[in-house]
Design an enzyme around this catalytic site. Sequence first.
Site, mmCIF file in Angstrom:
data_model
loop_
_atom_site.group_PDB
_atom_site.id
_atom_site.type_symbol
_atom_site.label_atom_id
_atom_site.label_comp_id
_atom_site.label_asym_id
_atom_site.label_seq_id
_atom_site.Cartn_x
_atom_site.Cartn_y
_atom_site.Cartn_z
ATOM 1 N N THR A 1 0.848 -1.187 0.000
ATOM 2 C CA THR A 1 0.000 0.000 0.000
ATOM 3 C C THR A 1 0.885 1.238 0.000
ATOM 4 O O THR A 1 1.914 1.278 0.684
ATOM 5 C CB THR A 1 -0.955 0.013 1.214
ATOM 6 N N HIS B 1 2.578 -11.756 13.943
ATOM 7 C CA HIS B 1 3.620 -12.258 14.835
ATOM 8 C C HIS B 1 3.381 -13.710 15.251
ATOM 9 O O HIS B 1 4.282 -14.371 15.769
ATOM 10 C CB HIS B 1 3.695 -11.356 16.076
#
Length: 369
Positions: free
Chosen positions: A288, A340
């Site tokens: 993006t 994560h």
Amino acid sequence: MEIEIKVPSLGESETEATLITWLKQEGEAVAVDDVLAEIESDKITMEITALDSGVLTRVLKKVEDIVEPGEVIAYIDDSVQPAAGASTAIDATTAEEPVKKVAEAVPVEAVITAPVEPKPVKQVAEASVKAAATSAGRKQERVPMSRLRLRIAERLKSAQNTAAMLTTFNEVNLQAVMDLRSHYGEPFKKKHGVKLGFMSFFVQAVSHAISKYPALNAYIEGDDIVYHDYVDIGIAVSSERGLVVPVLRDAHLLSLAEIEKGIVDLADKARSGGLSPDDLKGGTFSITNGGIFGSMLSTPILNPPQSGILGMHNIQKRAVVENDTIVIRPMMYLALSYDHRLIDGSEAVRFLVTVKEALEYPASLSLDL
């Protein structure tokens, strides 16, 4: 003979859409490929076109109705053919009464201008607005969220609730890329018919980094990790209906020119409402670029079920140290958000450093180091 007008397939997992506008009215003549109506699903806006010519005789669904793939929403009478080259011509003997009703119900200006409205969302919103005047003469407007905006909100919140999202940052010196664009930009455009932009370098850099750290190109599904031996990169595009992320397929196999052409094609379709369900499904990593709006730094949100997204930002000339000398260089902050649960912090940092190095030394991409 009456021909059915049906809602087309909406793609994977999409079972309904909202009818947002009719561009043809009952009694109007239509030609093959005329746009009859537009629908909006959770992901895209699609046009419904005429496969046969004739007169639109019956409209079964109205604006804001929910429709399903394969559902009949109107009929065309193909026994009445419009004059050649005139999709709005009406056969007076068979369609005089419907046309009269349309003319009485809709002002001439509306019939003329409706098909050339840039997009019908404004019309839908205006029709749905409920204004509440206050004692001071001020007012509030309550506008229903479009299906696309609702879906964007749902997916972004789901990403925050599901993934253990973390963001790591770095900065990149884009002098080498700018020198290449300056030196080869004109011959590149003459040969390939497309401008040499920044995004193609970033796509190649990401594809290169993914080859070293494939977890950034994977995602979690239940108790499994799904890896991909290909790189399908979602390119975030801002349209007047909201943010969409069409997918550039097999980005790791594409040249700079092929990447630039692919991005231009996807962006044009996104802004004109021409994206198909296939343009949006899949995607293994996303990029993006908030820099085109002036963003200096941000933390992009993952595009589920993907595990990584790279945020680009604006380019600013800043003082940096090279060989113990202060010089001015075009610098950009990079942000990598990652899941994560799947990706360790050290792996994410090394991935972003690899992207940085590939951009600062773009020759390394051709050397396959």
